[in-house]
Every structure is written in structure tokens, then in C-alpha cells.
Design an enzyme around this catalytic site. Structure first.
Site, PDB file in Angstrom:
ATOM      1  N   ASP A   8     100.356 -55.638 -80.292  1.00 55.21           N
ATOM      2  CA  ASP A   8      99.862 -54.338 -79.857  1.00 55.21           C
ATOM      3  C   ASP A   8     100.454 -53.256 -80.756  1.00 55.21           C
ATOM      4  O   ASP A   8     101.311 -53.526 -81.590  1.00 55.21           O
ATOM      5  CB  ASP A   8     100.178 -54.080 -78.385  1.00 55.21           C
ATOM      6  N   ASP A   9      99.992 -52.063 -80.572  1.00 57.63           N
ATOM      7  CA  ASP A   9     100.435 -50.936 -81.393  1.00 57.63           C
ATOM      8  C   ASP A   9     100.209 -51.197 -82.877  1.00 57.63           C
ATOM      9  O   ASP A   9     100.995 -50.787 -83.725  1.00 57.63           O
ATOM     10  CB  ASP A   9     101.912 -50.611 -81.146  1.00 57.63           C
ATOM     11  N   CYS A  47     101.292 -49.767 -73.622  1.00 61.75           N
ATOM     12  CA  CYS A  47     101.231 -51.178 -74.010  1.00 61.75           C
ATOM     13  C   CYS A  47     101.488 -52.135 -72.844  1.00 61.75           C
ATOM     14  O   CYS A  47     100.809 -53.150 -72.718  1.00 61.75           O
ATOM     15  CB  CYS A  47     102.191 -51.456 -75.156  1.00 61.75           C
ATOM     16  N   HIS A 101     108.161 -57.160 -71.102  1.00 59.85           N
ATOM     17  CA  HIS A 101     109.376 -56.364 -71.203  1.00 59.85           C
ATOM     18  C   HIS A 101     110.487 -56.866 -70.276  1.00 59.85           C
ATOM     19  O   HIS A 101     111.645 -56.635 -70.531  1.00 59.85           O
ATOM     20  CB  HIS A 101     109.084 -54.890 -70.881  1.00 59.85           C
TER      21      HIS A 101
END
Length: 106
Positions: A8-9, A47, A101
Site C-alpha cells: 500500500d501507499d 491504509c 499493525h
């Protein structure tokens, strides 16, 4: 075998997407031998909600992951994520980086 890469990002600035100024020969080779998605869209502006959505197949409103501090397992401990599904069916699964996370790799 299934190799699932999720990033992502990252803009699609790879030769596999027609961007020749980036040197990514290994990813380009992998893309040439596999399936490349060229119309993927995010579910959310952050995200963490997008990743939880993508890995559970449910919208962020259902996962209850709407920020960086939420974990879908806190609200839905009985849900099966995509990595958990494959692990339960005999595949070796692993995660690297910030896929989850909270450190839980399923």
C-alpha cells in the site's frame, strides 16, 4: 502455489504498469509470469482500514477498522481472514512489514 504480494501507499510506478523510469526487474519479471491487477481501488483513505477490508472481504464499516488503532478481531474474533483461510487449508503463510499493525499475521 500462491504468492500474494500486497503493497500500500505505492503508486503503480513499475515497468509492469508502463512506467519505464523505475528499475524493478524482479517485480517486473514476476508480473510478466503472473496476474497483474490494473484496476484496484482503495476502500478507505487510511491504509489500515483498506488492508483489513481487503484481507477479510468486508467493507471498513463492517470490519469496524476505521483508523490506525482498530483491529477487526476485537469486534469479530470469529471471522476468517484470507491468510487464515489458506493456513487452515494446509498452506504455509507468513507476513512481513505492516500487513497487520497489531502484529497478528492471520
Amino acid at each position: 502455489n500462491i504468492l500474494y504480494l500486497m503493497a500500500d501507499d505505492m503508486r503503480p510506478q513499475l515497468a509492469a504498469y508502463g512506467f519505464e523510469n523505475m528499475s524493478t526487474p524482479h517485480l517486473d519479471r514476476l508480473a510478466s509470469e503472473g496476474l497483474v491487477f490494473d484496476r484496484a481501488y482503495t476502500q478507505f483513505a487510511y491504509c489500515a482500514p483498506s488492508r483489513a477490508s481487503f484481507l477479510t472481504g468486508r467493507r471498513p464499516e463492517r470490519t469496524k477498522v476505521l483508523n490506525f488503532d482498530s483491529v477487526f478481531r476485537d469486534h469479530h474474533p470469529d471471522w476468517t481472514s484470507m491468510p487464515q483461510f489458506f493456513k487452515n487449508h494446509g498452506y504455509f503463510t507468513t507476513a512481513a512489514g505492516k500487513l497487520y499493525h497489531d502484529g497478528d499475521a492471520d
